[in-house]
Design a protein around this motif. Sequence first.
Motif, mmCIF file in Angstrom:
data_model
loop_
_atom_site.group_PDB
_atom_site.id
_atom_site.type_symbol
_atom_site.label_atom_id
_atom_site.label_comp_id
_atom_site.label_asym_id
_atom_site.label_seq_id
_atom_site.Cartn_x
_atom_site.Cartn_y
_atom_site.Cartn_z
ATOM 1 N N THR A 101 71.529 -14.437 154.113
ATOM 2 C CA THR A 101 72.200 -14.007 153.464
ATOM 3 C C THR A 101 71.804 -12.701 152.876
ATOM 4 N N GLY A 102 71.319 -11.947 153.050
ATOM 5 C CA GLY A 102 70.454 -10.677 153.250
ATOM 6 C C GLY A 102 68.965 -11.075 152.901
ATOM 7 N N ILE A 103 67.932 -9.811 152.744
ATOM 8 C CA ILE A 103 66.559 -9.608 152.272
ATOM 9 C C ILE A 103 66.938 -8.233 151.630
ATOM 10 N N ALA A 104 65.829 -8.388 150.726
ATOM 11 C CA ALA A 104 65.277 -7.443 149.591
ATOM 12 C C ALA A 104 63.872 -6.566 149.421
ATOM 13 N N TRP A 105 63.450 -5.700 150.256
ATOM 14 C CA TRP A 105 61.946 -5.154 150.188
ATOM 15 C C TRP A 105 61.740 -4.811 148.871
ATOM 16 N N VAL A 106 60.280 -5.488 148.186
ATOM 17 C CA VAL A 106 59.932 -5.713 146.718
ATOM 18 C C VAL A 106 58.716 -4.841 147.021
ATOM 19 N N SER A 107 58.100 -4.652 147.847
ATOM 20 C CA SER A 107 56.846 -4.068 147.817
ATOM 21 C C SER A 107 56.676 -4.079 149.097
ATOM 22 N N PRO A 108 55.506 -2.654 149.334
ATOM 23 C CA PRO A 108 55.043 -2.184 150.388
ATOM 24 C C PRO A 108 55.401 -3.067 151.913
ATOM 25 N N THR A 109 54.966 -4.513 151.237
ATOM 26 C CA THR A 109 54.503 -5.669 153.010
ATOM 27 C C THR A 109 55.452 -6.980 152.424
ATOM 28 N N GLU A 110 56.649 -6.671 151.640
ATOM 29 C CA GLU A 110 56.946 -8.404 150.551
ATOM 30 C C GLU A 110 58.231 -7.907 150.591
ATOM 31 N N LEU A 111 59.350 -9.231 150.696
ATOM 32 C CA LEU A 111 60.166 -9.341 150.794
ATOM 33 C C LEU A 111 60.827 -10.360 150.742
ATOM 34 N N VAL A 112 61.687 -10.304 150.085
ATOM 35 C CA VAL A 112 62.901 -11.361 149.253
ATOM 36 C C VAL A 112 64.106 -11.740 150.258
ATOM 37 N N LEU A 113 63.829 -13.356 150.236
ATOM 38 C CA LEU A 113 64.788 -13.979 150.971
ATOM 39 C C LEU A 113 66.067 -14.777 150.504
ATOM 40 N N ALA A 114 66.786 -14.583 151.113
ATOM 41 C CA ALA A 114 67.853 -15.846 150.401
ATOM 42 C C ALA A 114 68.353 -16.795 151.574
ATOM 43 N N PRO A 115 67.865 -18.042 151.508
ATOM 44 C CA PRO A 115 68.329 -18.461 152.745
ATOM 45 C C PRO A 115 70.005 -19.217 152.604
ATOM 46 N N GLU A 116 70.429 -19.979 153.804
ATOM 47 C CA GLU A 116 71.627 -19.808 153.094
ATOM 48 C C GLU A 116 71.972 -21.177 152.996
ATOM 49 N N ALA A 117 70.830 -22.165 153.248
ATOM 50 C CA ALA A 117 70.533 -23.686 152.626
ATOM 51 C C ALA A 117 70.394 -24.157 151.115
ATOM 52 N N GLY A 118 69.365 -22.351 149.844
ATOM 53 C CA GLY A 118 70.212 -21.910 149.247
ATOM 54 C C GLY A 118 68.494 -22.180 148.674
ATOM 55 N N TYR A 145 68.658 -7.670 145.564
ATOM 56 C CA TYR A 145 68.450 -6.115 146.054
ATOM 57 C C TYR A 145 67.510 -5.614 145.461
ATOM 58 N N GLN A 146 66.747 -5.181 145.320
ATOM 59 C CA GLN A 146 65.768 -4.525 143.888
ATOM 60 C C GLN A 146 66.161 -3.217 142.705
ATOM 61 N N LEU A 147 66.305 -3.265 141.671
ATOM 62 C CA LEU A 147 67.012 -2.283 140.733
ATOM 63 C C LEU A 147 66.028 -1.331 141.339
ATOM 64 N N PRO A 148 65.878 0.012 140.528
ATOM 65 C CA PRO A 148 65.027 1.233 140.047
ATOM 66 C C PRO A 148 63.920 0.387 139.024
ATOM 67 N N ASP A 149 64.551 -0.251 137.860
ATOM 68 C CA ASP A 149 63.459 -0.856 137.013
ATOM 69 C C ASP A 149 62.612 -2.495 137.130
ATOM 70 N N GLY A 150 62.878 -2.382 138.957
ATOM 71 C CA GLY A 150 62.511 -3.691 139.314
ATOM 72 C C GLY A 150 63.028 -5.274 139.110
ATOM 73 N N THR A 151 63.878 -4.854 138.408
ATOM 74 C CA THR A 151 64.653 -6.115 138.176
ATOM 75 C C THR A 151 65.135 -6.544 140.489
ATOM 76 N N LEU A 152 64.926 -7.649 140.113
ATOM 77 C CA LEU A 152 66.160 -8.301 141.252
ATOM 78 C C LEU A 152 67.394 -8.273 141.044
ATOM 79 N N ALA A 153 67.970 -7.835 141.461
ATOM 80 C CA ALA A 153 69.549 -8.176 141.724
ATOM 81 C C ALA A 153 70.037 -9.415 142.718
ATOM 82 N N VAL A 154 70.919 -10.404 142.491
ATOM 83 C CA VAL A 154 71.248 -11.465 143.077
ATOM 84 C C VAL A 154 72.403 -12.156 142.834
ATOM 85 N N PHE A 155 73.183 -11.856 144.202
ATOM 86 C CA PHE A 155 74.829 -13.133 143.157
ATOM 87 C C PHE A 155 73.564 -14.324 143.722
ATOM 88 N N GLY A 156 74.581 -15.700 142.598
ATOM 89 C CA GLY A 156 74.267 -17.278 142.583
ATOM 90 C C GLY A 156 75.324 -17.928 142.706
#
Length: 204
Positions: A101-118, A145-156
């Motif tokens: 349920t969404g991805i976010a790029w957090v570096s040139p080669t890394e992304l964060v993913l949110a599996p629907e299962a949790g 979503y990665q905010l400009p200060d590096g914080t990863l914002a996410v709904f939970g």
Amino acid sequence: YTGDSSVLDGVAGVPPFRGRGNTLVWSPTGDALAYTTAYGARVWFNIGVPTFADVRQGQFEQIMWSPTGAYLAAEAEPSTWWIYRREGTALVLTSAIPASTGIAWVSPTELVLAPEAGGLSRMDLANGNRQTLLLDDTWVYGLPYQLPDGTLAVFGRQKSDADVQPGFGRLLGLAPDAPQVSNLGQAPVELRDLHWAPGGELLV
């Protein structure tokens, strides 16, 4: 604009989906333009001669470049993400992420993913798609979503929390390089058709 115009691609059609995300995106360096098509997506390379690359893994709802333009991510129903590595003027399929349920790029080669299962994980595309667990699956997350200060914002939403309906979540913040979660919002928000605006200051 008062200058001359020219046709970049005479065969591009209407995107199969609208209002679910970006369907036309420039690469960060401005040397490639990616856009969804009826069969998948197409990339026009701004190199002086007409050069294109097609990907056909599905009808895509949205597409996004990585921070340096080395990768292109494309989302197809149902919440399946296809990740392509750019090699010159070619796009090579490098990863498939089912049911996120969404991805976010957090570096040139890394992304964060949110599996629907949790849970919430970070994937390193430069290290054999190695995944690192950030938050466990006692919660369901969405729209990272990665905010400009590096914080990863996410709904939970905690799975055992009867006060928050499925499909809703409270806004949380994950500090960079630290397993500390803070509450950025108290009210549950419906996540359907919600998108981050550039910079993370607005939700649309």
